[in-house]
Enzyme design. Sequence first.
Site, mmCIF file in Angstrom:
data_model
loop_
_atom_site.group_PDB
_atom_site.id
_atom_site.type_symbol
_atom_site.label_atom_id
_atom_site.label_comp_id
_atom_site.label_asym_id
_atom_site.label_seq_id
_atom_site.Cartn_x
_atom_site.Cartn_y
_atom_site.Cartn_z
ATOM 1 N N ASN A 54 -6.827 1.215 -0.069
ATOM 2 C CA ASN A 54 -6.138 1.339 -1.363
ATOM 3 C C ASN A 54 -6.818 0.509 -2.452
ATOM 4 O O ASN A 54 -6.201 0.162 -3.462
ATOM 5 C CB ASN A 54 -4.672 0.917 -1.258
ATOM 6 C CG ASN A 54 -3.729 2.058 -0.943
ATOM 7 O OD1 ASN A 54 -2.507 1.888 -0.973
ATOM 8 N ND2 ASN A 54 -4.245 3.232 -0.641
ATOM 9 N N THR B 193 0.819 -1.212 0.000
ATOM 10 C CA THR B 193 0.000 0.000 0.000
ATOM 11 C C THR B 193 0.852 1.261 0.000
ATOM 12 O O THR B 193 2.064 1.227 0.208
ATOM 13 C CB THR B 193 -0.931 0.028 1.226
ATOM 14 O OG1 THR B 193 -0.140 0.231 2.408
ATOM 15 C CG2 THR B 193 -1.728 -1.256 1.352
ATOM 16 N N CYS B 194 0.172 2.391 -0.171
ATOM 17 C CA CYS B 194 0.869 3.671 -0.198
ATOM 18 C C CYS B 194 1.043 4.268 1.194
ATOM 19 O O CYS B 194 1.433 5.430 1.324
ATOM 20 C CB CYS B 194 0.127 4.663 -1.100
ATOM 21 S SG CYS B 194 -1.515 5.097 -0.487
ATOM 22 N N ASP B 195 0.759 3.502 2.235
ATOM 23 C CA ASP B 195 0.931 3.961 3.606
ATOM 24 C C ASP B 195 2.354 3.675 4.074
ATOM 25 O O ASP B 195 2.829 2.548 3.971
ATOM 26 C CB ASP B 195 -0.069 3.245 4.517
ATOM 27 C CG ASP B 195 -0.160 3.883 5.889
ATOM 28 O OD1 ASP B 195 0.900 4.086 6.508
ATOM 29 O OD2 ASP B 195 -1.281 4.174 6.349
#
Length: 382
Positions: free
Chosen positions: A366, A323-325
């Site tokens: 996401n 994910t983009c976290d």
Amino acid sequence: MCADFTRIRRFLAEREPPTPCLVVDTDVVAARAAGFGAAFPGALIRYAVKANPAPPVLDALVAAGIGFDVAGPAELALCLGRGADPAEIAYGNPIKKPRDIAFAFERGVREFTSDAPADVDHLARYAPGSAVSIRVLLDAPDSATPFGRKFGCAPAEALDLVLRAAAHGLRPGIAFHVGSQQPDVTAWEIGIATAAKLFGEAAAHGVGMTRLNLGGGFPTTHRTAVPSLAAYASAIAAALDTSFPSGRPELLLEPGRVLVADAGLLRTEVVLVAQRDDRRWVYLDIGRYNGLAEAENEAIAYRFEPVDTRGGPDGPVVLAGPTCDGDDVLYQRTPYRLPLALRSGDRLDVPGTGAYTASYASVGFNGIEPLRTHCLGRWGDA
């Protein structure tokens, strides 16, 4: 003893389902349930549904004669829908709304856990005459995923709640929990001794108690070996004999991980391999938000086993999710080594992941769908 994942790996080789996915062998679940019951003869066994609520898993446990520990109306409805007997369901969550208590009581549940005066009052009103285990807060040895101070009350307050429950017409007992993935076989000793003291104090006030809820916490092996279930059962039996010399109370246990973890294997795919500040990062299609939530703070160190092997040396890696976290990093401090030839598209198996994986996955962070689960065996759906 390490679990055998041969049948699961055969299924993965033949079907090649999209990754990430979890595969659970329901025959192993049933066998683990039987083994747990044999280790604690005569005890009431209530499987912690939160560990893995897949319907075939529940079907296997219903067939094995295991009851259920539920945390809310949805889990209760799921268990009842699979044929569970409400008389063998315990509502183990101390945090519950009055309408949820009423929902459970109307459906036949008569076993609850509490740790606060207002909740005891709610139980008296919405679940009259029910059994209620007062949860005591303990300073038990550290577990991999402790509960902190969220649940339980001090022993002095527990006695007040026992007397309060009895005055309301409820049937009080004592409960405690030593934390999930507990590696110390002696961890239950302090809880049993505390319970025995409370039993005596309650009796001095004219309130007799017969039920002791030992909770769960029984671990499974990941990268570090843990004692056998027999070792835990032996230590608990000795503590009970010491603290209750005149006769043991009726026991209730709430195992979760120990029944389902080793029944499951998760397969993941390498998305990307990259160098970052002289460290090799391996990004997987599974991370903290879609199945490996227990890697938070690197509490549970899973095993990662390459499926696609080309030989050659290995080297250290950082493992991260897709994910983009920025917090979706699995292991930076725990040392892991994987083949230097590892590349995008390669697959890794993560054994012992039948518990607290799919049930923890987000519903779509996401845009990633919840972790797919395939169940094999007599009660399987695959």
